[in-house]
Design a protein around this motif. Structure first.
Motif, mmCIF file in Angstrom:
data_model
loop_
_atom_site.group_PDB
_atom_site.id
_atom_site.type_symbol
_atom_site.label_atom_id
_atom_site.label_comp_id
_atom_site.label_asym_id
_atom_site.label_seq_id
_atom_site.Cartn_x
_atom_site.Cartn_y
_atom_site.Cartn_z
ATOM 1 N N VAL A 117 0.837 -1.196 0.000
ATOM 2 C CA VAL A 117 0.000 0.000 0.000
ATOM 3 C C VAL A 117 0.870 1.242 0.000
ATOM 4 O O VAL A 117 1.824 1.360 0.776
ATOM 5 N N ASN A 118 0.537 2.196 -0.888
ATOM 6 C CA ASN A 118 1.216 3.486 -0.950
ATOM 7 C C ASN A 118 0.189 4.597 -1.112
ATOM 8 O O ASN A 118 -0.731 4.484 -1.932
ATOM 9 N N GLY A 119 0.347 5.670 -0.338
ATOM 10 C CA GLY A 119 -0.559 6.809 -0.469
ATOM 11 C C GLY A 119 -0.647 7.589 0.825
ATOM 12 O O GLY A 119 0.101 7.347 1.778
ATOM 13 N N GLU A 120 -1.560 8.534 0.834
ATOM 14 C CA GLU A 120 -1.734 9.399 2.003
ATOM 15 C C GLU A 120 -3.214 9.596 2.282
ATOM 16 O O GLU A 120 -4.021 9.802 1.371
ATOM 17 N N LYS A 121 -3.553 9.516 3.558
ATOM 18 C CA LYS A 121 -4.913 9.770 4.016
ATOM 19 C C LYS A 121 -4.923 11.032 4.879
ATOM 20 O O LYS A 121 -3.948 11.337 5.564
ATOM 21 N N LEU A 122 -6.044 11.733 4.837
ATOM 22 C CA LEU A 122 -6.167 12.982 5.576
ATOM 23 C C LEU A 122 -7.406 12.936 6.472
ATOM 24 O O LEU A 122 -8.385 12.251 6.143
ATOM 25 N N TRP A 123 -7.339 13.653 7.589
ATOM 26 C CA TRP A 123 -8.436 13.721 8.554
ATOM 27 C C TRP A 123 -8.749 12.352 9.164
ATOM 28 O O TRP A 123 -9.897 12.058 9.492
ATOM 29 N N THR A 124 -7.736 11.504 9.328
ATOM 30 C CA THR A 124 -7.953 10.214 9.971
ATOM 31 C C THR A 124 -8.018 10.431 11.483
ATOM 32 O O THR A 124 -6.995 10.626 12.143
#
Length: 373
Positions: free
Chosen positions: A149-156
């Motif tokens: 898995v590669n990426g970015e999450k916001l407001w977690t």
């Protein structure tokens, strides 16, 4: 167990443990203290059985209607024994993991979630994919028996305190049909949660990055490219017991304002807030009854989302009017708590799907009107 019997038992238990269930002043302004208090309370409720009612036996529960869980959350938030934002996470994510997770894995970890030994978070929104989840860019590629898995999450929310995260990632073609869902351990190498300080001066949200994170194949929730179904299940749960207990939380705060109303315009503002809140509660009660019969909320739950956003902002706007500057400049723990709630209410028409998008859903799916431009 019947609902009335359960409610009576929960109230008696809370009365008997009043000192233990009452959070400290720090819990009103510190996320860490808030979660520490919740964990202690969950362990007590689990060990005495109350936390297990409404969940299936195969996940560590005692059976019974999901309404029992809604009642427990309502009774806790109606006296501010827990904060709705953190208490809601197991209700939002738990049903989907129980439904779509590998049975052996769920049987192993679910009791830990219910007892407060684990805390889970939700990795949906991204810097350029919030309400439009179908455009998310986080990817997952199968490499042997692991997904990378590669990426970015916001407001977690609470990611820096979480044990696991339900992550949506792209595994196929563009759009919602090419998304899969995974249950990712937050201590996996390559996962980093960076807290974001809000305007209320609390660190509840995070920016969470995933760099070459290896997720075992059995941590897939549901089918490959079937993550949209998992996501819809989770979003439906947000409209269920979570909204019901949020309504109780708002009712608690509105009750604190009653003795501050006078015979001028403030009384009118208080009355309007009560009207909006109880209109929402009536709608939410109907949603709870549908869930109790096994029907997850559909497009009609967008009405609930619109109504709770309006009620929440009305309650805390009224608080700002009646508390005479405390929200803007007060430095007592109580003033800081009110400031946190007022600031959080600013986002009530944004989080969980913006009010604009909810109105589009109501217009197109319920009223059969053309989609807005």
């Amino acid at each position: 167990m019947q609902v009335d019997e359960f409610r009576h038992g929960v109230r008696a238990w809370l009365d008997d443990h009043e000192r233990d269930v009452t959070p400290s002043a720090d819990a009103a302004v510190s996320v860490a203290a808030q979660l520490d208090h919740q964990r202690r309370l969950q362990r007590m409720l689990f060990d005495d059985g109350w936390m297990r009612w409404g969940w299936a036996q195969q996940v560590g529960g005692l059976g019974g209607s999901p309404t029992l869980r809604a009642v427990l959350g309502e009774e806790l938030t109606a006296r501010a024994a827990v904060h709705t934002t953190s208490w809601s996470m197991h209700e939002v994510l738990g049903p989907a993991v129980a439904q779509f997770g590998a049975p052996d894995l769920v049987a192993e970890i679910f009791p830990r979630l219910l007892r407060g030994d684990e805390f889970w978070c939700q990795g949906f929104s991204e810097p350029e994919a919030g309400s439009d989840l179908g455009s998310l860019r986080t990817t997952a590629e199968l490499n042997g028996d692991v997904w990378v898995v590669n990426g970015e999450k916001l407001w977690t929310s609470f990611a820096h305190h979480a044990t696991r995260c339900v992550v949506l990632a792209r595994t196929g073609r563009p759009g919602s049909r090419g998304i899969s869902a995974f249950l990712v351990d937050m201590n996996t190498p390559g996962v980093a949660a960076r807290p974001l300080r809000t305007m209320a001066r609390v660190e509840e949200f995070c920016s969470t990055s995933f760099v070459d994170v290896e997720v075992p194949a059995h941590r897939l929730l549901g089918d490959v490219d079937g993550g949209w179904k998992v996501a819809q299940h989770i979003l439906s749960c947000e409209r269920g017991a979570i909204f019901w207990q949020r309504g109780a939380w708002l009712g608690y705060h509105l009750g604190l304002l009653l003795d501050r109303a006078d015979e001028t315009g403030s009384a009118a503002a208080l009355g309007q807030a009560f009207q909006l809140l109880w209109a929402f509660r009536a709608t939410s009660k109907a949603t709870q009854e549908r869930i109790a019969t096994g029907h997850l909320p559909g497009p009609e739950a967008s009405v609930d989302k619109i109504m709770i956003g309006a009620a929440e902002q009305a309650v805390f706007d009224t608080a700002r009017e009646l508390l005479c500057g405390a929200i803007e400049s007060g430095d007592t723990p109580a003033a800081q708590s009110w400031r946190r709630e007022w600031a959080y209410a600013r986002a009530a028409t944004i989080y969980g799907g913006t009010s604009e998008i909810q109105r589009d859903i109501v217009a197109t799916h319920l009223l059969e009107l053309p989609r807005s431009a």
